[in-house]
Design a protein around this motif. Structure first.
Motif, PDB file in Angstrom:
ATOM      1  N   ALA A 111      15.943  30.129  36.010  1.00  0.00           N
ATOM      2  CA  ALA A 111      14.778  31.008  35.902  1.00  0.00           C
ATOM      3  C   ALA A 111      14.609  31.509  34.476  1.00  0.00           C
ATOM      4  O   ALA A 111      13.480  31.611  33.961  1.00  0.00           O
ATOM      5  CB  ALA A 111      14.923  32.189  36.866  1.00  0.00           C
ATOM      6  N   LEU A 112      15.709  31.826  33.805  1.00  0.00           N
ATOM      7  CA  LEU A 112      15.662  32.258  32.408  1.00  0.00           C
ATOM      8  C   LEU A 112      15.030  31.189  31.530  1.00  0.00           C
ATOM      9  O   LEU A 112      14.165  31.486  30.686  1.00  0.00           O
ATOM     10  CB  LEU A 112      17.086  32.563  31.925  1.00  0.00           C
ATOM     11  N   LEU A 113      15.425  29.944  31.722  1.00  0.00           N
ATOM     12  CA  LEU A 113      14.943  28.857  30.884  1.00  0.00           C
ATOM     13  C   LEU A 113      13.477  28.513  31.174  1.00  0.00           C
ATOM     14  O   LEU A 113      12.758  28.059  30.280  1.00  0.00           O
ATOM     15  CB  LEU A 113      15.824  27.623  31.069  1.00  0.00           C
ATOM     16  N   VAL A 114      13.033  28.739  32.411  1.00  0.00           N
ATOM     17  CA  VAL A 114      11.641  28.462  32.757  1.00  0.00           C
ATOM     18  C   VAL A 114      10.739  29.602  32.301  1.00  0.00           C
ATOM     19  O   VAL A 114       9.761  29.400  31.575  1.00  0.00           O
ATOM     20  CB  VAL A 114      11.490  28.238  34.279  1.00  0.00           C
ATOM     21  N   VAL A 115      11.069  30.834  32.724  1.00  0.00           N
ATOM     22  CA  VAL A 115      10.184  31.977  32.487  1.00  0.00           C
ATOM     23  C   VAL A 115      10.202  32.401  31.019  1.00  0.00           C
ATOM     24  O   VAL A 115       9.147  32.615  30.406  1.00  0.00           O
ATOM     25  CB  VAL A 115      10.566  33.155  33.395  1.00  0.00           C
ATOM     26  N   ALA A 116      11.401  32.549  30.443  1.00  0.00           N
ATOM     27  CA  ALA A 116      11.504  33.005  29.054  1.00  0.00           C
ATOM     28  C   ALA A 116      11.551  31.848  28.065  1.00  0.00           C
ATOM     29  O   ALA A 116      11.045  31.960  26.945  1.00  0.00           O
ATOM     30  CB  ALA A 116      12.741  33.882  28.884  1.00  0.00           C
ATOM     31  N   GLY A 117      12.175  30.742  28.474  1.00  0.00           N
ATOM     32  CA  GLY A 117      12.324  29.616  27.556  1.00  0.00           C
ATOM     33  C   GLY A 117      11.134  28.689  27.509  1.00  0.00           C
ATOM     34  O   GLY A 117      10.993  27.900  26.574  1.00  0.00           O
ATOM     35  N   GLY A 118      10.272  28.755  28.536  1.00  0.00           N
ATOM     36  CA  GLY A 118       9.079  27.919  28.544  1.00  0.00           C
ATOM     37  C   GLY A 118       9.321  26.469  28.911  1.00  0.00           C
ATOM     38  O   GLY A 118       8.472  25.613  28.666  1.00  0.00           O
ATOM     39  N   LEU A 119      10.467  26.154  29.535  1.00  0.00           N
ATOM     40  CA  LEU A 119      10.761  24.780  29.920  1.00  0.00           C
ATOM     41  C   LEU A 119      10.170  24.465  31.287  1.00  0.00           C
ATOM     42  O   LEU A 119       9.936  25.365  32.104  1.00  0.00           O
ATOM     43  CB  LEU A 119      12.274  24.551  29.960  1.00  0.00           C
ATOM     44  N   ASP A 120       9.944  23.188  31.544  1.00  0.00           N
ATOM     45  CA  ASP A 120       9.537  22.804  32.885  1.00  0.00           C
ATOM     46  C   ASP A 120      10.771  22.852  33.794  1.00  0.00           C
ATOM     47  O   ASP A 120      11.906  22.798  33.314  1.00  0.00           O
ATOM     48  CB  ASP A 120       8.912  21.407  32.888  1.00  0.00           C
ATOM     49  N   PRO A 121      10.578  22.994  35.113  1.00  0.00           N
ATOM     50  CA  PRO A 121      11.722  23.188  36.015  1.00  0.00           C
ATOM     51  C   PRO A 121      12.792  22.100  35.921  1.00  0.00           C
ATOM     52  O   PRO A 121      13.981  22.392  36.019  1.00  0.00           O
ATOM     53  CB  PRO A 121      11.063  23.208  37.402  1.00  0.00           C
ATOM     54  N   ALA A 122      12.389  20.830  35.741  1.00  0.00           N
ATOM     55  CA  ALA A 122      13.377  19.757  35.677  1.00  0.00           C
ATOM     56  C   ALA A 122      14.276  19.891  34.451  1.00  0.00           C
ATOM     57  O   ALA A 122      15.505  19.770  34.543  1.00  0.00           O
ATOM     58  CB  ALA A 122      12.673  18.397  35.674  1.00  0.00           C
ATOM     59  N   ALA A 123      13.656  20.157  33.291  1.00  0.00           N
ATOM     60  CA  ALA A 123      14.444  20.330  32.065  1.00  0.00           C
ATOM     61  C   ALA A 123      15.319  21.572  32.164  1.00  0.00           C
ATOM     62  O   ALA A 123      16.474  21.574  31.710  1.00  0.00           O
ATOM     63  CB  ALA A 123      13.517  20.422  30.859  1.00  0.00           C
ATOM     64  N   ALA A 124      14.790  22.640  32.762  1.00  0.00           N
ATOM     65  CA  ALA A 124      15.561  23.869  32.912  1.00  0.00           C
ATOM     66  C   ALA A 124      16.757  23.659  33.825  1.00  0.00           C
ATOM     67  O   ALA A 124      17.848  24.189  33.574  1.00  0.00           O
ATOM     68  CB  ALA A 124      14.662  24.980  33.459  1.00  0.00           C
ATOM     69  N   GLU A 125      16.572  22.881  34.875  1.00  0.00           N
ATOM     70  CA  GLU A 125      17.683  22.605  35.794  1.00  0.00           C
ATOM     71  C   GLU A 125      18.809  21.863  35.082  1.00  0.00           C
ATOM     72  O   GLU A 125      19.994  22.185  35.239  1.00  0.00           O
ATOM     73  CB  GLU A 125      17.196  21.793  36.990  1.00  0.00           C
TER      74      GLU A 125
END
Length: 299
Positions: A111-125
């Motif tokens: 969630a940190l990487l998606v919401v704050a980092g701006g990554l798409d869910p696959a890359a964030a996972e």
């Protein structure tokens, strides 16, 4: 013929003089530009040094007040001071208000990487799994794209997963796939001194609340409105209960914002453990972040 030759030589001499004058003009302009740049750099450095001193003074004063006001320990401690005509706003925030990269669960990191980092869910996972693999004690890759040695060897990196906790926020840059731009976006929301893998929403900065709320602005606004009314209890039923908790942290994040004469804002931060230090003070610094200019607030 001799008269014509003399004119030709005089013409060459004139051209040479003109070229020399042009070259000297360029040289003088370059020297002036360098001088101006050096002067501006020196002025910026001096301003940062002054802001650092003012910020540290504000932090010390706020810590002294906080220590003698235990009734304020269950709410965000905010103070404004003026030193030499400069306004400094200080916040004392428990480290449990941030996302601890050494203990946060996989889905909170994602969630940190998606919401704050701006990554798409696959890359964030994938990156969240790599963070877990970097810190966990085993050599088995986590599901969902995690890996231990493979991406480090493939990229020719000299670093390897520590298989232990992060010792500083900058350690996150050693995780394969995390670059400076991504780190800059999530750095204000993370810590390595949290008391647990959960976050205390009573003190969490607004951007951290956005992560906890999966980017839902309505949920964040409701929590911020509750906090503005005071009280030690919040309705956090709209948040993932697995991510909410914290408390008991022995480290404070002391954050000072100094407003300069020209309106520029400079941030100074220190992380302080609330235990007697070797110099006799009732706290000791575990990390100090250099002063830096903040972006101008939106109009």
């Amino acid at each position: 013929m001799m008269h014509r030759d003399a004119l030709w030589h005089r013409g060459l001499a004139l051209v040479a003089v003109l070229w020399m004058v042009a070259a000297l003009s360029l040289l003088v302009a370059s020297v002036i530009a360098v001088s101006r740049g050096s002067t501006q750099s020196a002025q910026n450095h001096t301003a940062l040094v002054r802001a650092t001193a003012i910020g540290d003074a504000g932090i010390q004063l706020a810590l002294t007040e906080w220590r003698h006001e235990p009734s304020m320990h269950d709410r965000l401690f905010v103070r404004r001071y003026v030193f030499g005509g400069r306004v400094v706003d200080v916040e004392l925030i428990p480290s449990s208000a941030y996302i601890d990269i050494s203990t946060a669960p996989l889905d909170l990191l994602q969630a940190l990487l998606v919401v704050a980092g701006g990554l798409d869910p696959a890359a964030a996972e994938t990156l969240a799994a790599r963070i877990v693999d970097w810190r966990d004690p085993d050599d088995r890759a986590s599901p969902g794209g995690g890996s231990e040695l493979a991406p480090y060897l493939a990229a020719g990196l000299s670093v390897r997963p520590r298989n232990g906790p992060f010792l500083g926020k900058e350690d996150l840059l050693q995780v394969a796939g995390i670059g400076l731009d991504l780190f800059a976006r999530i750095e204000p929301l993370i810590t390595v001194w949290g008391a647990s893998g959960r976050v205390d929403p009573q003190f969490a900065p607004e951007r951290v609340l956005f992560v906890l709320a999966q980017g839902d602005a309505g949920r964040v606004a409701a929590i911020m409105e509750q906090r503005s009314r005071g009280g030690a209890t919040l309705d956090t039923s709209a948040l993932n209960p697995a991510h909410v908790g914290g408390g008991g942290a022995s480290v404070l994040h002391a954050r000072a914002t100094v407003t300069m004469e020209d309106g520029a804002r400079v941030a100074r931060s220190r992380w302080l453990e609330i235990w007697p230090g070797p110099d006799g003070t009732p706290w000791q610094a575990v990390a100090t972040e250099p002063a830096r200019y903040l972006p101008a607030p939106p109009n």
